[in-house]
Design an enzyme around this catalytic site. Structure first.
Site, PDB file in Angstrom:
ATOM      1  N   LYS A  79       0.854  -1.195   0.000  1.00  0.00           N
ATOM      2  CA  LYS A  79       0.000   0.000   0.000  1.00  0.00           C
ATOM      3  C   LYS A  79       0.887   1.241   0.000  1.00  0.00           C
ATOM      4  O   LYS A  79       1.866   1.308   0.755  1.00  0.00           O
ATOM      5  CB  LYS A  79      -0.903  -0.023   1.236  1.00  0.00           C
ATOM      6  CG  LYS A  79      -1.923   1.106   1.309  1.00  0.00           C
ATOM      7  CD  LYS A  79      -2.837   0.944   2.526  1.00  0.00           C
ATOM      8  CE  LYS A  79      -3.885   2.042   2.596  1.00  0.00           C
ATOM      9  NZ  LYS A  79      -4.812   1.872   3.740  1.00  0.00           N
ATOM     10  N   SER A 158      -9.800   2.204   3.018  1.00  0.00           N
ATOM     11  CA  SER A 158      -8.947   2.893   2.070  1.00  0.00           C
ATOM     12  C   SER A 158      -7.994   1.954   1.323  1.00  0.00           C
ATOM     13  O   SER A 158      -7.415   2.333   0.311  1.00  0.00           O
ATOM     14  CB  SER A 158      -8.101   3.942   2.824  1.00  0.00           C
ATOM     15  OG  SER A 158      -7.223   3.302   3.751  1.00  0.00           O
ATOM     16  N   SER A 182     -10.125  -0.031   7.382  1.00  0.00           N
ATOM     17  CA  SER A 182      -9.587   0.043   6.026  1.00  0.00           C
ATOM     18  C   SER A 182      -8.848  -1.195   5.537  1.00  0.00           C
ATOM     19  O   SER A 182      -8.420  -1.244   4.382  1.00  0.00           O
ATOM     20  CB  SER A 182      -8.675   1.266   5.894  1.00  0.00           C
ATOM     21  OG  SER A 182      -9.435   2.442   5.940  1.00  0.00           O
TER      22      SER A 182
END
Length: 492
Positions: A79, A158, A182
């Site tokens: 990420k 997210s 998330s």
């Protein structure tokens, strides 16, 4: 041989590497090819194929010498909230244009020490602020699953790029971060597994901060076993992180198949919402039945302050974001938009560099921290947070783990909720209490809804008892036998 990474788990790939059925170079090349084919998903911000090939070659050399690590040769994607030395790190924000860290986050450094291979950096909601991966400066991520009429869906957020990469099959595992759900919510919407460890279990050092008292990194994978493997590598005490907890990391694989016989699983009545999706409720009932059949005792529990978790979260998180994001001013790194003086340069840089959702949260956070409102909002929210934590402490005196739905809905169409921030924030209703209390939470894919979209079940555990959580999750995973995969429409 032809390798399809979408058919492999981390565990099965490690077995194939050990048996010399293929090399890490061959596996990595297959993942790079699949990653290129998956460009329509917009899951990646930065691809690092040359770096991946170098790391895979080094892994094969270690394996030939009998020096293979826990994850040696396994291609992972990261990420883009984790700082990676020499590799562009953006947090999916315009304001970090051109930022190449000179250091590596502890969590990713631990993965590289274990022998993993980096495919690149994954798309996300800007600064991890969002529940649909539509706030990214680099554009929305598309869920590999499609709606019944072929419409494009959000992957959750997210960590939407992370979830999409695993669901699409080009990365065997990925890192995510979880501030209010998330990791777990996108895992549920994309039909994969994701675990948010206890706050302090995985170092936050070198991860771009959103809300420092809530953020926690964790793995997202295809199976519970794979999550256990990645968490084993990522976790551990880090003296560079003042919130890292100095506790030994247990062997998460040792008792993974131990079952749930004799365990007590709590069912919180407060999670049964008015107007709750019938399919979500039916899956929750099915989850209870599966665990009961496996020998667990189902116990009704009371978490009375759950109702206040979402409003408390959306005071605490923006307040901390307002403080953390003050450092992005165009002076030291990233975007700089000139002005006639220093103040105007700040204003221009932040106005152009931050997206609307980030600006909204900074303004909310600044407001609740301002004179005259600090006690009315922020202090009160922290008191509510303490009550929520005490609810869980009392519940865990009676039960070993708690079962709830992960998200209140399946994946929804792109743009369906972008005009209504409050409706979007409700996606976190089942996940934020875990972050406020600092507990571990695990999402396991457990079924499909009537439109053929994945739904997840969430397990909540005691502090630093990820081993128990993974064990219960493995039992749930076996009972659900979730084998559905999205059709690879992006390859056409």
């Amino acid at each position: 041989m032809s390798i399809d990474p979408a058919t492999l788990t981390i565990a099965s790939a490690l077995e194939g590497l050990a048996k010399k059925e293929f090399t890490s170079v061959e596996l990595t090349e297959a993942c790079i090819e699949a990653m290129q084919a998956a460009k329509p998903l917009n899951a990646m911000i930065t691809e690092t194929p040359d770096k991946a090939r170098e790391m895979a070659k080094a892994s094969d050399a270690r394996r030939a010498k009998g020096e293979a690590g826990l994850l040696d040769g396994i291609p992972l994607a990261i990420k883009d909230l984790f700082c990676t030395e020499g590799v562009l790190t953006t947090a999916a924000s315009h304001i970090l244009d051109g930022f190449h860290p000179t250091y590596e986050s502890t969590a990713t450094a631990n993965l590289w020490k274990a022998g993993a291979v980096m495919l690149g950096k994954l798309n996300l909601d800007e600064f991890a602020m969002g529940s649909s991966n539509e706030t990214s400066y680099y554009g929305p991520v598309i869920n590999p699953w499609r709606g019944k009429n072929g419409e494009k869906l959000v992957p959750g957020g997210s960590s939407g790029g992370s979830a999409a990469a695993v669901a699409a099959g080009f990365a065997l595992g990925v890192t995510g971060t979880d501030t209010g759900g998330s990791i777990r919510q996108p895992a549920a919407l994309c039909g994969i597994t994701g675990i948010k460890p206890t706050y302090g279990r995985v170092s936050r050092w070198g991860i771009v901060a959103f809300a420092s008292s809530l953020d926690q990194a964790g793995p997202m994978t295809r199976t519970v076993r794979d999550s256990a493997l990645m968490l084993q590598a990522m976790a551990g005490f880090d003296p560079k992180d003042s919130t890292s907890v100095d506790l030994p990391v247990p062997d998460y694989l040792a008792n993974l198949e131990g079952g749930v016989k004799g365990l007590r699983i709590g069912i919180p009545r407060e999670y049964r919402m008015d107007g709750m999706d019938r399919e979500i409720e039916a899956l929750w009932e099915q989850g209870k039945a599966w665990l009961k059949e496996a020998g667990a005792e189902i116990v009704d529990i009371h978490l009375p302050h759950t109702h206040y978790a979402l409003p408390a979260y959306y005071i605490v998180a923006p307040a901390e974001a307002s403080s953390n994001l003050a450092r992005y001013d165009g002076v030291r790194y990233g975007l700089r938009v000139p002005g006639k003086d220093l103040i105007e340069m700040y204003e221009n840089t932040r106005g152009e560099g931050f997206g609307r959702e980030v600006q909204r949260r900074i303004m909310i956070g600044t407001y609740v921290l301002s004179a005259g409102y600090y006690d009315a909002y922020y202090t009160k929210a922290q008191k509510v947070r303490t009550l929520i934590k005490k609810d869980f402490e009392q519940a865990f005196q009676r039960v070993d783990a708690i079962l709830t739905p992960t998200a209140p809905n399946a994946a929804f169409p792109l743009g369906a909720k972008t005009d209504d921030p409050v409706t979007m924030y409700l996606n976190d209703v089942f996940t934020v209490p875990v972050n406020l209390a600092g507990l571990p939470g695990l999402s396991v894919p457990a079924g499909l809804n009537g439109d053929g979209l994945p739904l997840g079940l969430q397990l909540i555990g005691k502090p630093f008892d990820e081993a128990m959580l993974l064990r219960v999750g493995r039992t749930l995973e076996k009972a659900a036998n979730f084998t559905a995969r999205p059709q690879a429409w992006w390859r056409q």
